[in-house]
Design a protein around this motif. Structure first.
Motif, PDB file in Angstrom:
ATOM      1  N   GLY A  41       0.923  -1.346  -0.204  1.00 15.31           N
ATOM      2  CA  GLY A  41      -0.056  -0.066  -0.028  1.00 15.31           C
ATOM      3  C   GLY A  41       0.814   1.269  -0.121  1.00 15.31           C
ATOM      4  N   ILE A  42       1.919   1.279   0.867  1.00 18.56           N
ATOM      5  CA  ILE A  42       3.022   2.335   0.764  1.00 18.56           C
ATOM      6  C   ILE A  42       3.480   2.416  -0.464  1.00 18.56           C
ATOM      7  CG2 ILE A  42       5.028   3.167   1.791  1.00 18.56           C
ATOM      8  CD1 ILE A  42       4.358   1.841   4.348  1.00 18.56           C
ATOM      9  N   ARG A  43       3.986   1.415  -1.360  1.00 12.41           N
ATOM     10  CA  ARG A  43       4.579   1.296  -2.641  1.00 12.41           C
ATOM     11  C   ARG A  43       3.433   2.017  -3.556  1.00 12.41           C
ATOM     12  NH1 ARG A  43       6.582  -3.328  -0.828  1.00 12.41           N
ATOM     13  NH2 ARG A  43       8.790  -3.332  -0.594  1.00 12.41           N
ATOM     14  N   LEU A  44       2.289   1.629  -3.551  1.00  8.08           N
ATOM     15  CA  LEU A  44       1.186   1.978  -4.379  1.00  8.08           C
ATOM     16  C   LEU A  44       1.044   3.761  -4.168  1.00  8.08           C
ATOM     17  CD1 LEU A  44      -1.453   1.932  -6.422  1.00  8.08           C
ATOM     18  CD2 LEU A  44      -2.611   1.445  -4.462  1.00  8.08           C
ATOM     19  N   HIS A  45       0.896   3.915  -2.811  1.00  3.98           N
ATOM     20  CA  HIS A  45       0.985   5.569  -2.554  1.00  3.98           C
ATOM     21  C   HIS A  45       2.099   6.153  -3.498  1.00  3.98           C
ATOM     22  CE1 HIS A  45       0.307   9.016   0.271  1.00  3.98           C
ATOM     23  NE2 HIS A  45       1.490   9.143  -0.283  1.00  3.98           N
ATOM     24  N   ARG A  46       3.261   5.614  -3.283  1.00  2.00           N
ATOM     25  CA  ARG A  46       4.225   6.501  -3.629  1.00  2.00           C
ATOM     26  C   ARG A  46       3.979   6.454  -5.421  1.00  2.00           C
ATOM     27  NH1 ARG A  46       9.333   3.885  -0.034  1.00  2.00           N
ATOM     28  NH2 ARG A  46       8.684   5.028   1.778  1.00  2.00           N
ATOM     29  N   ALA A 188      -5.778   0.183  -9.665  1.00  6.30           N
ATOM     30  CA  ALA A 188      -6.490  -1.332  -9.848  1.00  6.30           C
ATOM     31  C   ALA A 188      -5.526  -2.178 -10.454  1.00  6.30           C
ATOM     32  CB  ALA A 188      -7.586  -1.260 -10.552  1.00  6.30           C
ATOM     33  N   LEU A 189      -4.820  -1.813 -11.436  1.00  2.31           N
ATOM     34  CA  LEU A 189      -3.763  -2.780 -12.205  1.00  2.31           C
ATOM     35  C   LEU A 189      -2.493  -3.080 -11.228  1.00  2.31           C
ATOM     36  CD1 LEU A 189      -3.216  -1.085 -15.791  1.00  2.31           C
ATOM     37  CD2 LEU A 189      -4.076  -3.289 -15.130  1.00  2.31           C
ATOM     38  N   PHE A 190      -1.966  -1.812 -10.554  1.00  4.45           N
ATOM     39  CA  PHE A 190      -0.929  -2.088  -9.500  1.00  4.45           C
ATOM     40  C   PHE A 190      -1.242  -3.106  -8.319  1.00  4.45           C
ATOM     41  CE2 PHE A 190       1.505  -1.295  -6.066  1.00  4.45           C
ATOM     42  CZ  PHE A 190       2.863  -0.975  -6.286  1.00  4.45           C
ATOM     43  N   ARG A 191      -2.577  -3.193  -8.059  1.00  5.50           N
ATOM     44  CA  ARG A 191      -2.962  -3.960  -6.867  1.00  5.50           C
ATOM     45  C   ARG A 191      -3.066  -5.370  -7.365  1.00  5.50           C
ATOM     46  NH1 ARG A 191      -6.980  -0.053  -6.033  1.00  5.50           N
ATOM     47  NH2 ARG A 191      -8.603  -1.472  -6.749  1.00  5.50           N
ATOM     48  N   ARG A 192      -3.571  -5.466  -8.723  1.00  2.00           N
ATOM     49  CA  ARG A 192      -3.697  -6.837  -9.229  1.00  2.00           C
ATOM     50  C   ARG A 192      -2.370  -7.640  -9.566  1.00  2.00           C
ATOM     51  NH1 ARG A 192      -8.085  -5.139 -12.220  1.00  2.00           N
ATOM     52  NH2 ARG A 192      -6.838  -4.653 -14.229  1.00  2.00           N
TER      53      ARG A 192
END
Length: 195
Positions: A41-46, A188-192
């Motif tokens: 989640g931190i990586r997604l934030h960045r 959404a792509l990043f999470r998948r």
């Protein structure tokens, strides 16, 4: 993007949501000190911050604020875009804003051991004063801009930008819609891909 946007873009997983919030509080490389989904989640934030800063709609919105606000415009836009997100929440989530935020705070209490003190203090204040649902109100945005401006290394009158934001609201709403649509897809792509 600011707190509310990062929470929503983190998806439905409470660990990812916590990471989405912690992205503003945790600096430096991630070394596995927290559970993997929180660090994801931190990586997604960045990633969202990087994509946002380069997005044509975001750059267009910055230009609208004028050259005198170029250096500080990004801070103000992040807060204003949370206002636009909160104001049009039903377009982005089937869940009410109050329910969404209450669920986040409740889930974060169960993950307290992973939350640094500065983030815990923010969460307590945000919950106590219902800050994120309050973002719908221009008065709350004004107070937020004043507080953030005073906390900068060199205090700045960020709230002076509010008339510009209000005068250009329709165009900024279009910029936000374009930006947030793209960020939602990228998140959404990043999470998948991280599963």
């Amino acid at each position: 993007m600011n707190y509310l946007a990062h929470l929503l873009l983190s998806g439905p997983d409470p660990d990812w949501q916590l990471g989405g919030l912690l992205g503003d509080f945790v600096k430096g490389p991630l070394k596995g000190e927290r559970p993997q989904p929180i660090e994801d989640g931190i990586r997604l934030h960045r990633r969202i911050d990087l994509l946002s800063d380069q997005h044509p709609a975001y750059l267009s919105a910055l230009i609208r604020l004028g050259p005198q606000w170029r250096r500080l415009g990004g801070i103000t836009l992040d807060i204003w875009f949370d206002h636009l997100l909160a104001s049009h929440w039903h377009q982005w989530s089937a869940e009410s804003l109050e329910t969404f935020v209450d669920n986040c705070w409740s889930n974060f209490r169960e993950r307290r051991q992973w939350i640094p003190e500065n983030a815990q203090a923010f969460i307590q204040r945000a919950e106590q004063f219902k800050l994120l649902p309050g973002y719908r109100e221009v008065e709350v945005i004004q107070r937020t801009l004043e507080r953030v401006g005073q906390r900068l290394r060199r205090p700045q009158p960020l709230a002076e930008m509010l008339p510009l934001l209000l005068a250009d609201r329709a165009a900024l709403e279009q910029d936000f819609h374009s930006l947030f649509t793209d960020l939602s897809q990228q998140a959404a792509l990043f999470r998948r891909h991280s599963l």
